[in-house]
Design an enzyme around this catalytic site. Structure first.
Site, PDB file in Angstrom:
ATOM      1  N   GLY A  19       0.809  -1.202   0.000  1.00  0.00           N
ATOM      2  CA  GLY A  19       0.000   0.000   0.000  1.00  0.00           C
ATOM      3  C   GLY A  19       0.846   1.256   0.000  1.00  0.00           C
ATOM      4  O   GLY A  19       0.321   2.362   0.111  1.00  0.00           O
ATOM      5  N   ASP A  84      10.058  -7.743  -0.301  1.00  0.00           N
ATOM      6  CA  ASP A  84      10.311  -7.524   1.117  1.00  0.00           C
ATOM      7  C   ASP A  84      11.756  -7.080   1.203  1.00  0.00           C
ATOM      8  O   ASP A  84      12.643  -7.651   0.569  1.00  0.00           O
ATOM      9  CB  ASP A  84      10.081  -8.792   1.940  1.00  0.00           C
ATOM     10  CG  ASP A  84       9.978  -8.467   3.420  1.00  0.00           C
ATOM     11  OD1 ASP A  84       9.301  -7.481   3.764  1.00  0.00           O
ATOM     12  OD2 ASP A  84      10.574  -9.188   4.247  1.00  0.00           O
ATOM     13  N   TYR A 170      14.642   3.964   5.939  1.00  0.00           N
ATOM     14  CA  TYR A 170      15.966   4.243   6.479  1.00  0.00           C
ATOM     15  C   TYR A 170      16.849   5.019   5.505  1.00  0.00           C
ATOM     16  O   TYR A 170      18.035   5.227   5.772  1.00  0.00           O
ATOM     17  CB  TYR A 170      16.659   2.928   6.864  1.00  0.00           C
ATOM     18  CG  TYR A 170      15.958   2.170   7.960  1.00  0.00           C
ATOM     19  CD1 TYR A 170      16.267   2.395   9.303  1.00  0.00           C
ATOM     20  CD2 TYR A 170      14.973   1.225   7.671  1.00  0.00           C
ATOM     21  CE1 TYR A 170      15.623   1.709  10.316  1.00  0.00           C
ATOM     22  CE2 TYR A 170      14.315   0.530   8.671  1.00  0.00           C
ATOM     23  CZ  TYR A 170      14.648   0.779   9.990  1.00  0.00           C
ATOM     24  OH  TYR A 170      13.990   0.109  11.005  1.00  0.00           O
ATOM     25  N   HIS A 196      19.263  -1.589  -3.696  1.00  0.00           N
ATOM     26  CA  HIS A 196      18.960  -3.007  -3.547  1.00  0.00           C
ATOM     27  C   HIS A 196      17.744  -3.393  -4.377  1.00  0.00           C
ATOM     28  O   HIS A 196      17.728  -4.433  -5.035  1.00  0.00           O
ATOM     29  CB  HIS A 196      18.719  -3.343  -2.082  1.00  0.00           C
ATOM     30  CG  HIS A 196      17.731  -2.441  -1.394  1.00  0.00           C
ATOM     31  ND1 HIS A 196      17.833  -1.071  -1.410  1.00  0.00           N
ATOM     32  CD2 HIS A 196      16.601  -2.716  -0.685  1.00  0.00           C
ATOM     33  CE1 HIS A 196      16.824  -0.538  -0.741  1.00  0.00           C
ATOM     34  NE2 HIS A 196      16.063  -1.515  -0.301  1.00  0.00           N
ATOM     35  N   ARG A 197      16.729  -2.527  -4.381  1.00  0.00           N
ATOM     36  CA  ARG A 197      15.525  -2.815  -5.163  1.00  0.00           C
ATOM     37  C   ARG A 197      15.835  -2.757  -6.660  1.00  0.00           C
ATOM     38  O   ARG A 197      15.374  -3.594  -7.430  1.00  0.00           O
ATOM     39  CB  ARG A 197      14.416  -1.834  -4.794  1.00  0.00           C
ATOM     40  CG  ARG A 197      13.068  -2.168  -5.448  1.00  0.00           C
ATOM     41  CD  ARG A 197      11.936  -1.334  -4.867  1.00  0.00           C
ATOM     42  NE  ARG A 197      11.699  -1.711  -3.474  1.00  0.00           N
ATOM     43  CZ  ARG A 197      12.008  -0.950  -2.421  1.00  0.00           C
ATOM     44  NH1 ARG A 197      12.574   0.232  -2.601  1.00  0.00           N
ATOM     45  NH2 ARG A 197      11.775  -1.359  -1.197  1.00  0.00           N
TER      46      ARG A 197
END
Length: 210
Positions: A19, A84, A170, A196-197
């Site tokens: 969301g 995640d 963060y 990272h994504r």
């Protein structure tokens, strides 16, 4: 549009199992920046993620839980993207890890999570001892299709105080290796290229190519 040849059908639209509007726009921006006319919808368009309990002890497990939860809410045949991610701090034995979003407790704000982390690291002064990494595991799933997983990491260190106003989570206290600015200070295009994504999405993109 993304095409995966015989392995994965053409994908024109993804539903993100989150969301968080920042994530949806960030992922859509990443794909469009690489020439893909791919639309990324938020789970909020299908009732949201309320009631989804992330109880796994690793990133892949939590991503799978999100996929399975949202499958029951989206139209049949929809492609679902779940991720995640979290921050692993070496001096804290990998914490907050999978608990990054609720490090300061259920319902904690980003600011509360950051403040707790900085307090836990208050006595750790040497930069080399403040090493950390962002980890992201992306899952791609569809009804009755095998869920696939893609992992990305970004090494860096934790600042002693927040810097920057963009980003979320963060980002304001994490400096990627080789940079002097926090994720919250970097331009979105720069962040997309090293995050990272972004790296997990690169692995996904490879699997989608014919």
């Amino acid at each position: 549009m993304l095409s995966g040849g015989k392995r994965i059908a053409v994908i024109e639209e993804l539903v993100l199992a989150s969301g968080n509007p920042h994530k949806a726009s960030e992922i859509e921006s990443w794909f469009q920046g690489r020439g893909h006319s791919l639309r990324v919808l938020s789970a909020n368009d299908f009732g949201g993620m309320d009631g989804c309990r992330e109880t796994a002890k690793d990133f892949a497990g939590n991503a799978r839980i999100k996929i399975d939860f949202l499958k029951k809410r989206v139209p049949h045949g929809s492609w679902i993207l779940a991720d995640d991610s979290g921050l692993e701090v070496d001096v804290l034995a990998g914490q907050p890890g999978v608990y990054s979003a609720r490090f300061a407790g259920e319902g904690a704000t980003d600011s509360q999570n950051r403040d707790l982390l900085l307090e836990r690291m208050r006595k750790v002064r040497a930069v080399r001892k403040r090493s950390a990494r962002f980890v992201c595991v992306i899952a791609l799933g569809q009804w009755r299709k095998r869920t696939r997983y893609f992992r990305g990491e970004c090494e860096g260190s934790v600042l002693r105080e927040a810097a920057g106003r963009s980003g979320f989570g963060y980002d304001p206290i994490f400096v990627p290796r080789g940079y002097t600015q926090s994720f919250a200070e970097l331009a979105q295009t720069k962040k997309n290229g090293i995050s990272h994504r972004g790296r997990a999405l690169e692995e996904l993109e490879k699997a989608l190519k014919p």
